[in-house]
Design a protein around this motif. Structure first.
Motif, mmCIF file in Angstrom:
data_model
loop_
_atom_site.group_PDB
_atom_site.id
_atom_site.type_symbol
_atom_site.label_atom_id
_atom_site.label_comp_id
_atom_site.label_asym_id
_atom_site.label_seq_id
_atom_site.Cartn_x
_atom_site.Cartn_y
_atom_site.Cartn_z
ATOM 1 N N GLN A 50 47.285 76.475 66.699
ATOM 2 C CA GLN A 50 48.173 76.301 68.101
ATOM 3 C C GLN A 50 47.607 76.791 69.059
ATOM 4 N N VAL A 51 47.783 76.262 70.357
ATOM 5 C CA VAL A 51 47.258 76.832 71.713
ATOM 6 C C VAL A 51 48.173 77.807 72.143
ATOM 7 N N ILE A 52 47.822 78.923 72.111
ATOM 8 C CA ILE A 52 48.975 80.139 72.762
ATOM 9 C C ILE A 52 48.397 80.479 74.276
ATOM 10 N N PHE A 53 49.614 79.970 75.077
ATOM 11 C CA PHE A 53 49.584 80.098 76.521
ATOM 12 C C PHE A 53 49.894 81.475 77.049
ATOM 13 N N ASN A 54 49.306 82.180 78.006
ATOM 14 C CA ASN A 54 49.828 83.287 78.409
ATOM 15 C C ASN A 54 51.018 83.132 79.550
ATOM 16 N N HIS A 55 52.168 83.148 79.009
ATOM 17 C CA HIS A 55 53.574 82.688 79.728
ATOM 18 C C HIS A 55 53.692 83.607 80.965
ATOM 19 N N LYS A 56 53.188 84.765 80.944
ATOM 20 C CA LYS A 56 53.292 85.517 82.212
ATOM 21 C C LYS A 56 52.676 85.030 83.308
ATOM 22 N N VAL A 57 51.422 84.377 82.957
ATOM 23 C CA VAL A 57 50.427 83.939 84.302
ATOM 24 C C VAL A 57 51.178 82.437 84.677
ATOM 25 N N ILE A 58 51.757 81.715 83.660
ATOM 26 C CA ILE A 58 52.227 80.497 84.179
ATOM 27 C C ILE A 58 53.370 80.551 84.932
ATOM 28 N N ASP A 59 54.533 81.498 84.317
ATOM 29 C CA ASP A 59 55.526 81.849 84.861
ATOM 30 C C ASP A 59 55.571 82.461 86.217
ATOM 31 N N ASN A 60 54.464 83.076 86.775
ATOM 32 C CA ASN A 60 54.273 83.794 87.875
ATOM 33 C C ASN A 60 53.582 82.836 89.014
ATOM 34 N N SER A 61 53.398 81.553 88.368
ATOM 35 C CA SER A 61 52.864 80.627 89.263
ATOM 36 C C SER A 61 53.842 79.728 89.763
ATOM 37 N N THR A 62 53.355 78.508 90.619
ATOM 38 C CA THR A 62 54.253 77.629 90.912
ATOM 39 C C THR A 62 53.962 76.213 90.115
ATOM 40 N N VAL A 63 53.162 76.339 89.215
ATOM 41 C CA VAL A 63 52.731 75.113 88.440
ATOM 42 C C VAL A 63 53.799 74.768 87.384
ATOM 43 N N ASP A 64 53.842 73.165 87.332
ATOM 44 C CA ASP A 64 54.706 72.810 86.466
ATOM 45 C C ASP A 64 54.013 72.769 84.883
ATOM 46 N N PHE A 65 54.690 73.542 84.186
ATOM 47 C CA PHE A 65 54.346 73.803 82.770
ATOM 48 C C PHE A 65 54.123 72.565 82.029
ATOM 49 N N THR A 66 55.059 71.683 82.239
ATOM 50 C CA THR A 66 54.957 70.406 81.598
ATOM 51 C C THR A 66 53.467 69.635 82.005
ATOM 52 N N ALA A 67 53.210 69.805 83.164
ATOM 53 C CA ALA A 67 51.806 69.270 83.578
ATOM 54 C C ALA A 67 50.694 69.834 82.870
ATOM 55 N N VAL A 68 50.718 71.260 82.820
ATOM 56 C CA VAL A 68 49.598 71.862 82.076
ATOM 57 C C VAL A 68 49.465 71.553 80.525
ATOM 58 N N LYS A 69 50.550 71.400 79.887
ATOM 59 C CA LYS A 69 50.524 71.088 78.425
ATOM 60 C C LYS A 69 49.969 69.557 78.413
ATOM 61 N N SER A 70 50.606 68.941 79.364
ATOM 62 C CA SER A 70 50.082 67.367 79.082
ATOM 63 C C SER A 70 48.446 67.125 79.481
ATOM 64 N N THR A 71 48.042 67.978 80.503
ATOM 65 C CA THR A 71 46.612 67.942 80.686
ATOM 66 C C THR A 71 45.603 68.607 79.445
ATOM 67 N N VAL A 72 46.297 69.680 78.890
ATOM 68 C CA VAL A 72 45.517 70.389 77.857
ATOM 69 C C VAL A 72 45.571 69.459 76.586
ATOM 70 N N ILE A 73 46.668 68.775 76.306
ATOM 71 C CA ILE A 73 46.839 67.696 75.259
ATOM 72 C C ILE A 73 45.911 66.663 75.266
ATOM 73 N N ASN A 74 45.691 66.151 76.570
ATOM 74 C CA ASN A 74 44.582 65.210 76.743
ATOM 75 C C ASN A 74 43.290 65.525 76.512
ATOM 76 N N TYR A 75 43.126 66.839 76.920
ATOM 77 C CA TYR A 75 41.458 67.296 76.762
ATOM 78 C C TYR A 75 41.394 67.403 75.328
ATOM 79 N N LEU A 76 42.194 67.822 74.454
ATOM 80 C CA LEU A 76 42.175 68.295 73.037
ATOM 81 C C LEU A 76 41.756 66.937 72.302
ATOM 82 N N LYS A 77 42.602 65.917 72.702
ATOM 83 C CA LYS A 77 42.318 64.740 72.012
ATOM 84 C C LYS A 77 41.153 63.921 71.966
ATOM 85 N N LYS A 78 40.044 64.436 72.793
ATOM 86 C CA LYS A 78 38.835 64.123 73.312
ATOM 87 C C LYS A 78 37.948 64.856 72.548
#
Length: 555
Positions: free
Chosen positions: A410-438
């Motif tokens: 399982q991929v363990i994200f640092n939620h403190k880093v993500i929560d303190n940013s303005t980035v959409d977490f859904t977009a982050v996960k989607s990007t990582v999933i596409n990377y992993l599938k390759k």
């Protein structure tokens, strides 16, 4: 009208008086010798890392009184599976005894990353407890992280805590989790001192019989025997050749072949007993002492003895399921089980105890073994994948150190880093999933918080759901290719996946109220506790989702 009223009152008074007399007579003449039919003793044995096929792969080499007796006199549930991911030791023992799954019981792996604490949490860790039986910290353990109760807890409740529960394993998690919250004792092995120990969760001092046993340093007696094959090595035709590069070596040895010179460990490395078949023998011998000294099965109140044989797991990890070492370990364990049955027959009485055997998980074949037999498989590692994800997130989202690790696939994200940013977490996960599938060795990757929208087969989706705990689990699940193994080592092998080699486990009941037979209907590890509850006429554990195996309970 007055006459009818008086007549009705007379009848009512007479009936009430008669009912009261009968109730009083019944209550005062209760036959307290009539009790619920239960065995004197329940013995649960979990063989760590035992695949279902081991029951039959070595069948012709087993003695009549061990595995063969279990199969021929018992009732085998041939298609028993683990209904969750990951398939690990702590999860397996918890699921067997709770009838629950990690999503509910809180034991999602052997260890996991705790976002609140900012560190890894071991499954039975409890810093508030102290070691009993040695000066090490190996006893700072308890069942605190187990969020539901067990069938052993329910037996304690059903008998008003008069029935004893004793749990034994070389591994702390293999003892603590089956014993539940209210066990009289849970014992495990301290590799630093060679002692059987426990924690202050159970007691403040070891019983004299345990102290006396520890004083004998039994491990040294086993080390002095060295480890050679039980039978001539050329008779091990069910196994791979003896010296292959993908088997692990003991410290100080130049090859992985027999004999293994264990005398070097005398008085020096008691942890090594876990990696030898003698560790199982010592466990079973200690369990017999527990029966004797704790008077288990000696009265009309049912007791429970939980045994977990851990050496099979250590040997399996180091040498693999096709090694001569593994075959020899099961042939020796067969004799240990025969001696246990003979002992229980003599002390508790044949037919007076209910025995069941299962496993916490299976194991994969070594990819190199499969390759040389033209079956596709490889080793891969997630170390490079972690670096790749970290670099990708910095590049695309300007997130620094947004991934902590990949653990339990399982991929363990640092939620403190993500929560303190303005980035959409859904977009982050989607990007990582596409990377992993390759990536090499990755069959699929899915968002664990959005499983309902995946295209996975229902059986795999259910297993992921059963293993997902929103407070403890990671965010993305990696699903490896069949036969592939995530490892940075070139030797040894492991488990953790959903494929049959990891999830198809043995389940055999024998003894009290059990007639010989088998079923090929599909059942799950979670059905074991429910079946025991039905047979014992007690409540199922409070988090149980299993169902009684009616082919057995309706005999």
């Amino acid at each position: 009208m007055r006459f009818k009223y008086l007549f009705f009152l007379f009848l009512l008074t007479s009936f009430s008086s008669s009912f009261a007399q009968k109730w009083t007579k019944s209550a005062t003449n209760t036959n307290y010798s009539e009790t619920v039919a239960r065995p004197k003793l329940v013995v649960g044995m979990v063989i760590d890392q035992m695949r279902w096929d081991y029951l039959y792969r070595f069948y012709n080499r087993y003695s009549k009184g061990g595995f063969k007796r279990l199969i021929n006199e018992g009732f085998s549930v041939e298609n028993t599976f683990i209904p969750y991911l990951p398939t690990q030791t702590a999860c397996g023992h918890s699921s067997i005894y709770t009838g629950s799954v990690p999503a509910l019981n809180g034991i999602i792996a052997n260890s996991w990353y705790d976002q609140t604490l900012g560190r890894d949490m071991y499954c039975t860790e409890d810093k508030d407890e102290k070691t009993v039986g040695s000066t090490s910290n190996a006893g700072q353990m308890s069942p605190k992280n187990l969020k539901v109760n067990t069938i052993t807890d329910e037996l304690r409740l059903a008998t008003n805590f008069q029935g004893k529960v004793i749990s034994i394993s070389l591994k702390d998690r293999g003892s603590i989790l089956p014993g539940g919250h209210s066990a009289n004792a849970a014992y495990w092995h301290d590799g630093l001192t060679g002692n059987w120990i426990t924690s202050t969760h159970y007691m403040s001092n070891l019983p004299n019989w345990v102290t006396d046993y520890n004083a004998q340093k039994i491990s040294d007696k086993f080390f002095n025997q060295n480890w050679n094959t039980l039978y001539p090595i050329n008779t091990y035709i069910n196994s791979d050749s003896d010296n292959v590069t993908y088997e692990g070596k003991f410290n100080g040895e130049t090859t992985s072949s027999f004999p293994h010179l264990t005398k070097q460990y005398v008085g020096k490395n008691y942890e090594m007993i876990k990696s030898l078949p003698y560790g199982n023998t010592m466990t079973v011998d200690f369990a017999k002492l527990a029966v004797q000294n704790e008077n288990l099965g000696k009265d009309a109140i049912t007791d429970f003895l939980a045994i977990s044989c851990s050496a099979t797991d250590y040997v399996g990890h180091q040498f693999g399921p096709n090694s001569i070492e593994l075959e020899d370990t099961y042939l020796r364990l067969d004799k240990d089980i025969e001696e246990l049955f003979n002992y229980l027959d003599k002390t508790v009485g044949k037919g007076n105890y209910l025995f069941f055997l299962s496993a916490d998980h299976g194991v994969a074949h070594a990819p190199e073994f499969l390759n040389k037999n033209n079956i596709p498989a490889e080793r891969y590692t997630t170390r490079a994948i972690v670096k790749g994800i970290d670099s990708l997130l910095q590049q695309k989202f300007q997130l620094n150190k947004a991934i902590i690790n990949i653990a339990n696939d399982q991929v363990i994200f640092n939620h403190k880093v993500i929560d303190n940013s303005t980035v959409d977490f859904t977009a982050v996960k989607s990007t990582v999933i596409n990377y992993l599938k390759k990536q090499r060795g990755v069959s699929n990757a899915v968002d664990l918080n959005n499983l309902q929208n995946t295209t996975l087969p229902d059986i795999l989706k259910t297993r992921l759901e059963n293993g997902y705990n929103p407070k403890l689990s990671g965010d993305i699940q990696i699903i490896g290719n069949a036969g592939w193994y995530n490892s940075s080592s070139s030797s040894g092998i492991g488990h953790g996946g959903w494929y049959n080699y990891d999830s198809h486990i043995p389940l055999v009941f024998m003894g009290w109220k059990v007639k010989p037979g088998k079923t090929n209907e599909t059942h799950y590890m979670t059905d074991i506790a429910a079946t025991l509850a039905a047979m014992l006429h007690i409540q199922m554990p409070n988090g149980s989702i299993g169902s009684p195996i009616t082919e057995l309970t309706h005999q």
